[in-house]
Design a protein around this motif. Structure first.
Motif, mmCIF file in Angstrom:
data_model
loop_
_atom_site.group_PDB
_atom_site.id
_atom_site.type_symbol
_atom_site.label_atom_id
_atom_site.label_comp_id
_atom_site.label_asym_id
_atom_site.label_seq_id
_atom_site.Cartn_x
_atom_site.Cartn_y
_atom_site.Cartn_z
ATOM 1 N N TYR A 106 0.785 -1.157 -0.047
ATOM 2 C CA TYR A 106 0.073 -0.015 0.048
ATOM 3 C C TYR A 106 0.850 1.454 0.096
ATOM 4 N N HIS A 107 1.004 1.901 -1.106
ATOM 5 C CA HIS A 107 1.700 3.096 -1.237
ATOM 6 C C HIS A 107 3.146 2.899 -1.060
ATOM 7 N N ALA A 108 3.614 1.648 -1.454
ATOM 8 C CA ALA A 108 5.100 1.160 -1.523
ATOM 9 C C ALA A 108 5.840 1.883 -2.146
ATOM 10 N N GLY A 109 7.349 2.183 -1.931
ATOM 11 C CA GLY A 109 8.066 2.747 -2.861
ATOM 12 C C GLY A 109 9.002 1.461 -3.519
ATOM 13 N N PRO A 110 9.767 1.926 -4.724
ATOM 14 C CA PRO A 110 10.520 0.997 -5.490
ATOM 15 C C PRO A 110 10.940 0.059 -4.692
ATOM 16 N N GLU A 111 11.877 0.495 -3.663
ATOM 17 C CA GLU A 111 12.641 -0.586 -2.805
ATOM 18 C C GLU A 111 11.737 -1.610 -2.161
ATOM 19 N N THR A 112 10.758 -1.183 -1.722
ATOM 20 C CA THR A 112 9.795 -2.103 -1.052
ATOM 21 C C THR A 112 9.227 -3.460 -2.173
ATOM 22 N N MET A 113 8.689 -2.713 -3.407
ATOM 23 C CA MET A 113 8.193 -3.531 -4.402
ATOM 24 C C MET A 113 9.439 -4.550 -4.657
ATOM 25 N N PHE A 114 10.547 -4.170 -4.864
ATOM 26 C CA PHE A 114 11.976 -4.788 -5.187
ATOM 27 C C PHE A 114 11.979 -5.911 -4.325
ATOM 28 N N GLU A 115 12.126 -5.865 -3.017
ATOM 29 C CA GLU A 115 12.205 -6.782 -2.025
ATOM 30 C C GLU A 115 10.916 -7.867 -1.996
ATOM 31 N N THR A 116 9.846 -7.255 -2.395
ATOM 32 C CA THR A 116 8.613 -8.203 -2.120
ATOM 33 C C THR A 116 8.545 -9.022 -3.372
ATOM 34 N N LEU A 117 9.242 -8.401 -4.671
ATOM 35 C CA LEU A 117 9.356 -9.217 -5.796
ATOM 36 C C LEU A 117 10.222 -10.377 -5.671
ATOM 37 N N ARG A 118 11.247 -10.042 -5.005
ATOM 38 C CA ARG A 118 12.314 -11.064 -4.926
ATOM 39 C C ARG A 118 11.826 -12.118 -3.993
ATOM 40 N N ASP A 119 11.139 -11.981 -3.281
ATOM 41 C CA ASP A 119 10.498 -13.121 -2.209
ATOM 42 C C ASP A 119 9.351 -14.064 -3.142
ATOM 43 N N ALA A 120 9.093 -13.570 -4.408
ATOM 44 C CA ALA A 120 8.245 -14.165 -4.959
ATOM 45 C C ALA A 120 8.457 -15.660 -5.559
ATOM 46 N N THR A 121 7.472 -16.292 -5.851
ATOM 47 C CA THR A 121 7.607 -17.928 -6.188
ATOM 48 C C THR A 121 6.970 -18.151 -7.650
ATOM 49 N N GLY A 122 6.286 -17.534 -7.937
ATOM 50 C CA GLY A 122 5.659 -17.650 -9.711
ATOM 51 C C GLY A 122 6.405 -17.396 -10.613
ATOM 52 N N SER A 123 5.992 -18.124 -11.714
ATOM 53 C CA SER A 123 6.799 -17.836 -12.978
ATOM 54 C C SER A 123 6.594 -16.654 -13.609
ATOM 55 N N CYS A 124 5.223 -16.322 -13.513
ATOM 56 C CA CYS A 124 4.621 -15.296 -14.034
ATOM 57 C C CYS A 124 3.737 -14.452 -12.909
#
Length: 163
Positions: A79-97
């Motif tokens: 919620y209103h995240a900056g690019p650093e938070t989005m980056f770290e969140t994506l690095r924890d993802a498990t999906g292919s897409c």
């Protein structure tokens, strides 16, 4: 290979001034835009297998309007995240897409941060509601994600789909 579908929530309503920003729903245009974006994703065979979504009402409604049958991870940190938070969140993802739905200004900054070159599109830098970037990454796991490593696959705004 990994793919990111980075979407700003569809157009929200300002009709109820008593609602908090977090609880604002989509307006009629936003609902149409979400449906059009879902159709566009299906038509182009862009089928996310994981959804990382801000827990705001308008991002949840955007996901529902896409009609992709995805069970989201609703994340307050988006919620209103900056690019650093989005980056770290994506690095924890498990999906292919992975579909990530968030808010400006962070999502526009993250879009610029993550791709190797920005699309030649007049709306990329302001990332209007519903704007969607699709980028491919030559990595096996999201933990390998690096700044500027995404290869642009597509960028679209809902007005291009509804017209």
């Amino acid at each position: 290979m990994r793919r990111l579908v980075l979407m700003r929530h569809a157009k929200s309503s300002w009709d109820s001034p008593m609602l908090s920003d977090h609880e604002r729903p989509l307006n009629a245009r936003g609902k149409r835009s979400a449906a059009a974006l879902g159709d566009w994703l299906r038509t182009n065979a862009i089928m996310p297998d994981q959804a990382l979504v801000s827990d705001a009402a308008r991002t949840r409604a955007t996901l529902a309007g896409l009609d992709l049958s995805l069970e989201p991870s609703l994340l307050s940190r988006l919620y209103h995240a900056g690019p650093e938070t989005m980056f770290e969140t994506l690095r924890d993802a498990t999906g292919s897409c992975v579909l990530m739905i968030g808010h400006n200004p962070g999502i526009a900054e993250f879009a610029s941060f993550i791709v190797s070159y920005q699309p030649d599109h007049p709306r990329f830098y302001d990332y209007p509601t519903g704007a969607t970037l699709v980028a491919d990454f030559d990595i096996e796991e999201w933990t390998e994600l690096r700044q500027g490593s995404g290869q642009l696959h597509a960028f679209v705004v809902p007005r291009e789909l509804e017209g």
